[in-house]
Design a protein around this motif. Structure first.
Motif, PDB file in Angstrom:
ATOM      1  N   ASP A   1       0.852  -1.255   0.064  1.00 51.22           N
ATOM      2  CA  ASP A   1       0.005   0.151  -0.077  1.00 51.22           C
ATOM      3  C   ASP A   1       0.595   1.041   0.536  1.00 51.22           C
ATOM      4  OD1 ASP A   1       1.253   0.303   2.926  1.00 51.22           O
ATOM      5  OD2 ASP A   1      -0.806   0.184   3.558  1.00 51.22           O
ATOM      6  N   ASP A   2       2.128   1.377  -0.364  1.00 44.54           N
ATOM      7  CA  ASP A   2       3.321   2.255  -0.168  1.00 44.54           C
ATOM      8  C   ASP A   2       4.409   2.359  -1.862  1.00 44.54           C
ATOM      9  OD1 ASP A   2       5.302   3.926   0.389  1.00 44.54           O
ATOM     10  OD2 ASP A   2       4.867   4.133   2.277  1.00 44.54           O
ATOM     11  N   SER A   3       3.880   2.996  -2.441  1.00 42.86           N
ATOM     12  CA  SER A   3       4.891   2.577  -3.105  1.00 42.86           C
ATOM     13  C   SER A   3       6.304   3.043  -3.333  1.00 42.86           C
ATOM     14  CB  SER A   3       4.860   3.837  -4.444  1.00 42.86           C
ATOM     15  OG  SER A   3       4.751   5.229  -3.643  1.00 42.86           O
ATOM     16  N   ASN A   4       6.511   3.298  -2.042  1.00 44.16           N
ATOM     17  CA  ASN A   4       8.410   3.203  -1.738  1.00 44.16           C
ATOM     18  C   ASN A   4       8.689   2.026  -1.029  1.00 44.16           C
ATOM     19  OD1 ASN A   4       9.334   6.206  -1.542  1.00 44.16           O
ATOM     20  ND2 ASN A   4       8.069   6.312  -0.376  1.00 44.16           N
ATOM     21  N   LEU A   5       7.404   1.346  -0.896  1.00 43.48           N
ATOM     22  CA  LEU A   5       8.137  -0.471  -0.486  1.00 43.48           C
ATOM     23  C   LEU A   5       7.997  -1.084  -1.891  1.00 43.48           C
ATOM     24  CD1 LEU A   5       5.482  -0.942   2.726  1.00 43.48           C
ATOM     25  CD2 LEU A   5       8.254  -0.895   1.927  1.00 43.48           C
ATOM     26  N   VAL A   6       7.089  -0.278  -2.551  1.00 47.31           N
ATOM     27  CA  VAL A   6       7.405  -1.438  -3.693  1.00 47.31           C
ATOM     28  C   VAL A   6       8.857  -1.963  -4.556  1.00 47.31           C
ATOM     29  CG1 VAL A   6       6.789  -1.729  -6.443  1.00 47.31           C
ATOM     30  CG2 VAL A   6       5.282  -1.368  -4.288  1.00 47.31           C
ATOM     31  N   LEU A   7       9.267   0.187  -5.278  1.00 49.08           N
ATOM     32  CA  LEU A   7      10.148   0.465  -5.254  1.00 49.08           C
ATOM     33  C   LEU A   7      11.990  -0.692  -3.995  1.00 49.08           C
ATOM     34  CD1 LEU A   7       9.493   4.272  -5.410  1.00 49.08           C
ATOM     35  CD2 LEU A   7      10.312   2.252  -7.565  1.00 49.08           C
ATOM     36  N   GLN A   8      11.609  -0.702  -2.993  1.00 46.15           N
ATOM     37  CA  GLN A   8      12.517  -1.339  -2.677  1.00 46.15           C
ATOM     38  C   GLN A   8      12.392  -2.765  -2.517  1.00 46.15           C
ATOM     39  OE1 GLN A   8      12.716   0.187   1.773  1.00 46.15           O
ATOM     40  NE2 GLN A   8      11.246   1.794   1.490  1.00 46.15           N
ATOM     41  N   ALA A   9      11.206  -2.923  -2.135  1.00 49.04           N
ATOM     42  CA  ALA A   9      10.967  -4.680  -2.818  1.00 49.04           C
ATOM     43  C   ALA A   9      11.885  -4.776  -4.516  1.00 49.04           C
ATOM     44  CB  ALA A   9       9.835  -5.075  -2.569  1.00 49.04           C
ATOM     45  N   VAL A  10      11.440  -4.114  -4.943  1.00 53.71           N
ATOM     46  CA  VAL A  10      11.581  -4.703  -6.347  1.00 53.71           C
ATOM     47  C   VAL A  10      13.793  -4.520  -6.431  1.00 53.71           C
ATOM     48  CG1 VAL A  10      12.229  -2.414  -7.633  1.00 53.71           C
ATOM     49  CG2 VAL A  10      11.923  -4.413  -9.277  1.00 53.71           C
ATOM     50  N   GLU A  11      13.953  -3.642  -5.950  1.00 52.33           N
ATOM     51  CA  GLU A  11      15.734  -3.292  -5.292  1.00 52.33           C
ATOM     52  C   GLU A  11      15.676  -4.397  -4.855  1.00 52.33           C
ATOM     53  OE1 GLU A  11      17.114   0.629  -3.944  1.00 52.33           O
ATOM     54  OE2 GLU A  11      16.213   1.399  -5.845  1.00 52.33           O
ATOM     55  N   HIS A  12      16.260  -4.865  -4.063  1.00 49.78           N
ATOM     56  CA  HIS A  12      16.040  -6.141  -3.023  1.00 49.78           C
ATOM     57  C   HIS A  12      15.990  -7.498  -3.981  1.00 49.78           C
ATOM     58  CE1 HIS A  12      15.684  -3.542   0.056  1.00 49.78           C
ATOM     59  NE2 HIS A  12      17.034  -4.243   1.371  1.00 49.78           N
ATOM     60  N   GLY A  13      15.105  -8.022  -4.807  1.00 50.31           N
ATOM     61  CA  GLY A  13      15.046  -8.775  -5.949  1.00 50.31           C
ATOM     62  C   GLY A  13      13.563  -9.798  -5.610  1.00 50.31           C
ATOM     63  N   HIS A  14      13.004  -9.142  -4.852  1.00 52.88           N
ATOM     64  CA  HIS A  14      11.577  -9.639  -4.408  1.00 52.88           C
ATOM     65  C   HIS A  14      10.800 -10.069  -5.726  1.00 52.88           C
ATOM     66  CE1 HIS A  14      12.704  -9.932  -0.585  1.00 52.88           C
ATOM     67  NE2 HIS A  14      12.445  -8.457   0.043  1.00 52.88           N
ATOM     68  N   GLY A  15      10.449  -9.316  -6.936  1.00 52.11           N
ATOM     69  CA  GLY A  15      10.463  -9.441  -8.200  1.00 52.11           C
ATOM     70  C   GLY A  15      10.408  -8.230  -8.986  1.00 52.11           C
ATOM     71  N   ILE A  16       9.264  -8.165  -9.599  1.00 51.27           N
ATOM     72  CA  ILE A  16       9.192  -7.440 -11.265  1.00 51.27           C
ATOM     73  C   ILE A  16       8.491  -6.527 -10.311  1.00 51.27           C
ATOM     74  CG2 ILE A  16       9.040  -7.035 -13.597  1.00 51.27           C
ATOM     75  CD1 ILE A  16      10.069 -10.467 -13.614  1.00 51.27           C
ATOM     76  N   ALA A  17       8.290  -4.764 -11.188  1.00 54.88           N
ATOM     77  CA  ALA A  17       7.584  -4.457 -10.310  1.00 54.88           C
ATOM     78  C   ALA A  17       7.016  -3.282 -11.697  1.00 54.88           C
ATOM     79  CB  ALA A  17       8.153  -3.200 -10.320  1.00 54.88           C
ATOM     80  N   PHE A  18       6.183  -3.051 -11.878  1.00 53.62           N
ATOM     81  CA  PHE A  18       5.589  -2.783 -13.127  1.00 53.62           C
ATOM     82  C   PHE A  18       5.758  -0.798 -12.800  1.00 53.62           C
ATOM     83  CE2 PHE A  18       2.959  -0.719 -17.243  1.00 53.62           C
ATOM     84  CZ  PHE A  18       3.368  -1.186 -17.468  1.00 53.62           C
ATOM     85  N   GLU A  19       7.183   0.611 -12.865  1.00 57.26           N
ATOM     86  CA  GLU A  19       7.549   1.466 -12.510  1.00 57.26           C
ATOM     87  C   GLU A  19       6.685   2.391 -13.445  1.00 57.26           C
ATOM     88  OE1 GLU A  19       7.889   2.847 -10.136  1.00 57.26           O
ATOM     89  OE2 GLU A  19       6.954   1.616  -8.736  1.00 57.26           O
ATOM     90  N   ARG A  20       6.641   3.805 -13.019  1.00 55.96           N
ATOM     91  CA  ARG A  20       7.355   5.009 -13.356  1.00 55.96           C
ATOM     92  C   ARG A  20       8.359   5.258 -13.737  1.00 55.96           C
ATOM     93  NH1 ARG A  20       3.074   8.985  -9.273  1.00 55.96           N
ATOM     94  NH2 ARG A  20       0.786   7.348  -9.489  1.00 55.96           N
TER      95      ARG A  20
END
Length: 325
Positions: free
Chosen positions: A224-243
């Motif tokens: 529910d926080d876009s910052n967490l998505v960005l941190q998760a993708v940097e940590h290798g937890h998956g693929i993000a569709f990002e800005r």
């Protein structure tokens, strides 16, 4: 240390040389004619030079003209420095308040603040990061970076940045998952913005544009926080569709990589909002113009990268969502 004549003697010399008259110089400096003459004679004795010819009035000698030019320039520079230093240290630091979406503040605005303070050390910035609509004006913020269609009441709105979406992942994640074609995404761990209309559903928009049929059993982790998505993708937890604005710097640094050659344009864009009253404040106008210049530079720097992407369509977003960003 080299002995330099006193400042008072130099000020008298500057006035006398400029006016070519000891009496007028005395009137300007509130000194008697004899006091001016005495100081000039003292200066000549200190330097061992004759600075004025004293026949039928006074006139600078060649040495006097050379010294006068140097003294005039030095006194002007000293006066300018004293004014600047006095204004800076007597005046309270000016504070400009900016509202921004948290991820945009963290990944786009924050890396640029060092350059701002090098240019404008007299201004302090207060960054208010949040997803709610911030009040502009006397009781709120001075400037707001918002995401939407540009239609906000009672404010001035300037188009700031176009936005684009594309899939990204960390290099380790890419190597581990051994990505091949875009269809592989349907079976891979995806990272989702759960509470952001448009961004949360963007995977389905992307899949539809690719002609892929996503199943309900997609492997996804939602935040529910876009910052967490960005941190998760940097940590290798998956693929993000990002800005693009969020990940462009991370791609250049090698922390993230863009996948495939396709993406989706956003219907909504970033806007810089202000009020007419706020733009009459020099510090607010200064920050506004600096932000606009940063956005122009970012757009120019991104042009080649974005031109290499195949844009499949536009990502439609709810207008009420844009109104709050």
């Amino acid at each position: 240390m080299r002995k330099i004549p006193g400042l008072n003697d130099l000020r008298v010399f500057e006035a006398a040389g400029r006016l070519q008259n000891f009496r007028l110089a005395g009137q300007e400096l509130s000194l008697t004619h004899s006091a001016v003459s005495h100081r000039i004679r003292s200066l000549e004795e200190q330097l061992g030079l004759e600075l004025f010819e004293r026949q039928n009035g006074v006139r600078l000698t060649d040495a006097g003209r050379e010294l006068h030019a140097a003294v005039t320039l030095s006194l002007d520079q000293l006066g300018t420095a004293i004014d600047r230093i006095g204004q800076h240290h007597r005046s309270p630091r000016q504070v400009v308040r900016i509202a921004s979406l948290p991820a945009f503040a963290a990944y786009w605005l924050l890396p640029r603040l060092h350059d701002f303070y090098l240019l404008h050390p007299e201004i302090s910035l207060q960054i208010q990061a949040g997803i709610e609509l911030a009040e502009l004006g006397e009781n709120g913020v001075d400037l707001a970076l918002r995401f939407g269609k540009g239609s906000w009441p009672n404010v001035q709105s300037n188009k700031f940045l176009d936005e684009y979406y594309y899939p990204v992942a960390s290099p380790d994640c890419i190597a581990r998952l051994q990505l091949g074609a875009t269809a592989d995404l349907l079976n891979l761990p995806l990272l989702v913005h759960a509470n952001t209309i448009g961004a949360g559903s963007s995977w389905s928009v992307y899949f539809k544009a690719l002609g892929l049929h996503a199943q309900q059993t997609l492997r996804s982790t939602s935040f529910d926080d876009s910052n967490l998505v960005l941190q998760a993708v940097e940590h290798g937890h998956g693929i993000a569709f990002e800005r693009h604005s969020h990940v462009s710097a991370r791609i250049k640094s090698g922390d993230l990589q863009r996948l495939f050659d396709s993406g989706v344009r956003s219907h909504n864009h970033y806007y810089l909002l202000s009020t007419k009253q706020g733009m009459n404040i020099p510090a607010v106008l200064c920050v506004h113009d600096w932000l606009m210049e940063q956005a122009r530079e970012f757009s120019v720097q991104s042009a080649a990268e974005l031109a290499s992407i195949r844009w499949l369509g536009e990502l439609e977003q709810d207008s009420s969502s844009g109104r709050m960003r």
